[in-house]
Design an enzyme around this catalytic site. Structure first.
Site, PDB file in Angstrom:
ATOM      1  N   GLY A 181       1.003  -1.330  -0.003  1.00 11.11           N
ATOM      2  CA  GLY A 181      -0.074   0.155   0.220  1.00 11.11           C
ATOM      3  C   GLY A 181       1.078   1.254  -0.064  1.00 11.11           C
ATOM      4  N   ASN A 182       0.282   2.257   0.377  1.00 14.70           N
ATOM      5  CA  ASN A 182       1.031   3.672   0.458  1.00 14.70           C
ATOM      6  C   ASN A 182       0.379   4.513   1.505  1.00 14.70           C
ATOM      7  OD1 ASN A 182      -0.877   5.472  -0.929  1.00 14.70           O
ATOM      8  ND2 ASN A 182      -0.528   4.185  -2.612  1.00 14.70           N
ATOM      9  N   HIS A 183       1.108   5.677   1.687  1.00 23.46           N
ATOM     10  CA  HIS A 183       0.603   6.550   2.808  1.00 23.46           C
ATOM     11  C   HIS A 183      -0.721   7.546   2.493  1.00 23.46           C
ATOM     12  CE1 HIS A 183       4.266   5.361   5.017  1.00 23.46           C
ATOM     13  NE2 HIS A 183       4.841   5.428   4.064  1.00 23.46           N
ATOM     14  N   SER A 184      -1.176   7.478   1.469  1.00 20.64           N
ATOM     15  CA  SER A 184      -2.411   8.351   1.278  1.00 20.64           C
ATOM     16  C   SER A 184      -3.464   8.226   2.176  1.00 20.64           C
ATOM     17  CB  SER A 184      -2.970   8.023  -0.360  1.00 20.64           C
ATOM     18  OG  SER A 184      -4.134   8.740  -0.513  1.00 20.64           O
ATOM     19  N   ALA A 228      -3.523   7.929  -4.957  1.00 22.23           N
ATOM     20  CA  ALA A 228      -2.204   7.343  -5.219  1.00 22.23           C
ATOM     21  C   ALA A 228      -2.417   5.647  -5.426  1.00 22.23           C
ATOM     22  CB  ALA A 228      -1.567   7.485  -3.707  1.00 22.23           C
TER      23      ALA A 228
END
Ligand code: PMT
Length: 403
Positions: free
Chosen positions: A208-211, A276
């Site tokens: 995943g990512n930090h969005s 994102a």
């Protein structure tokens, strides 16, 4: 601008009620028709006679009027207004608005009103920052009410801080902007994406990512405020939408977001993709949790996810507007320009992780808008809500009126 507009002004019990007289004068001067509804407590701060004289209309406080028992019909009043503004709104009234209570005429009118409602809180700093008040403000906003933020400065108590009601001139600007904005994108359907995507490794883990989704959610609100019907396709986030014009569709993976957007985009006037989206996903997803020490676990084979923005760029008709975001860490302008051109966009919103306060998770962002006509518009660091307004305003300027 307000010529012929019918404004319902709610006045509650607080020292800032004296400013309501100035607000009524400004509204009348701007050509509006004004009816004032007061709570009984407001009478201790300003007389109904003052507000009736300035507004040129009787002021209502009770459900019935005097000895003849005439009814102040809260439903009729609620339906009369093109806009309702409650200024000042005390902590007590905010809690009633949040709970949907109707134990005085003002809050009953609020419940009956079908028009947009603006609320200008006014109270002492500790009452304003109290968790209960803040929770009430969030709940009210979730019901589509717009808050006119209080100012910071000297308060009636002698203390100094946040809680002072916005000045009448500022409230007037909010009222005017509500009318201007309400129609700017009306009858336009707009697709917005927000948040991260999660790409499963096994039933427990993901890439995943930090969005946080904040940027995309603010964008959806700004577009809905301008009258657009927004479809917000969101990855996993813990945010709520406020405006009833926003239809939310929750997805998890890039593939799900892709399928959702491909289905919705053909019926849209525009799309702005701020999500994102993961660029890669595991080629094979394990059916059960991968155990420690399992063979081959030091490598995960990846494949590319579908590029949603590029796919919409291929689908886009001449009448549609397509915009994306570029999150960069270096060669920002050059990289953003490449995305703008290769994905067939009308404009791209560039934000760089090199800028303090910009990007993931923050409440602020610093953007540049690059257009397909070769223009670059730079903006200061602002709240994500203000950034969203800038992007929505840009979309308005390039949207044909009749579409
Ligand atoms: O959510 P927040 O915490 O508020 O943070 C906001 C944000 C930083 C996520 C936002 O401002 C932002 O920059 N979003 C785009 C992030 C991104 O993926 O940028 P990119 O340069 O990798 O992608 C370019 C564009 O292609 C984006 O519009 C993206 O949505 C789109 N894309 C990317 C990959 C993919 N497979 N499909 C896509 O549609």
């Amino acid at each position: 601008m307000l010529k012929g507009k019918r404004i319902l002004l709610g006045v509650t019990g607080g020292i800032a009620a004296y400013k309501s007289a100035f607000l009524v004068r400004l509204l009348i001067k701007a050509g509006a028709e004004v009816k004032v509804v007061m709570t009984p407590a407001a009478h201790q701060f300003i007389t109904p006679l003052t507000l009736a004289t300035l507004s040129k209309n009787p002021v209502a406080t009770q459900f019935t009027n005097g000895e003849n028992g005439e009814w102040n019909n809260h439903i009729d009043l609620g339906l009369w207004g093109d806009l309702m503004v409650i200024a000042p709104a005390s902590a007590n009234t905010l809690s009633k608005l949040a709970e949907g209570r109707s134990d005085n005429l003002l809050v009953a009118v609020f419940l009956s009103a079908r028009c947009p409602v603006l609320v200008a809180p006014a109270m002492d700093l500790d009452m304003y920052s109290n968790k209960a008040t803040q929770i009430n403000l969030v709940r009210i906003q979730q019901n589509g009410v717009k808050i006119i933020p209080p100012g910071t400065g000297e308060l009636a108590s002698g203390l100094s801080g946040e809680g002072r009601m916005a000045e009448p001139e500022e409230i007037l600007k909010f009222i005017e902007a509500t009318f201007t904005n309400a129609s700017r994108l009306s009858s336009k359907k707009i697709l917005v994406t927000a948040g991260p995507t999660y790409e499963a490794i096994d039933p427990v883990r993901f890439i995943g990512n930090h969005s946080s989704g904040k940027m995309g959610f603010e964008l959806a609100e700004a577009l809905a405020e301008r009258g657009a019907d927004v479809v917000l396709v969101s990855g996993p986030v813990s945010l709520q939408t406020k405006n009833p014009r926003i239809e939310r569709k929750d997805v998890v993976s890039a593939q799900e977001m892709f399928e959702c957007c491909m289905e919705i985009f053909p019926t849209c006037h525009a799309a702005i993709l701020s999500a994102a989206v993961a660029d890669f996903r595991p080629k094979n997803v394990a059916d059960s949790k991968i155990k420690k020490g399992a063979s081959g676990i030091n490598e995960i084979s990846l494949e590319e996810t579908p590029d949603i923005l590029a796919s919409l760029g291929k689908l886009k008709s001449k009448k549609q507007i397509l915009a994306g975001f570029a999150l960069e860490t270096n060669n920002e302008i050059a990289n953003a320009k490449t995305k703008l051109e290769s994905k067939n966009l009308d404009f791209i919103v560039l934000n760089s992780l090199k800028d303090f306060g910009a990007g993931f998770g923050t409440d602020t962002n610093k953007i540049s808008i690059l257009t397909n006509e070769g223009k670059t518009i730079n903006f200061e660091l602002k709240s994500k809500s203000a950034v969203a307004n800038d992007i929505a305003d840009h979309l308005v300027t390039i949207s044909p009126n009749e579409a």
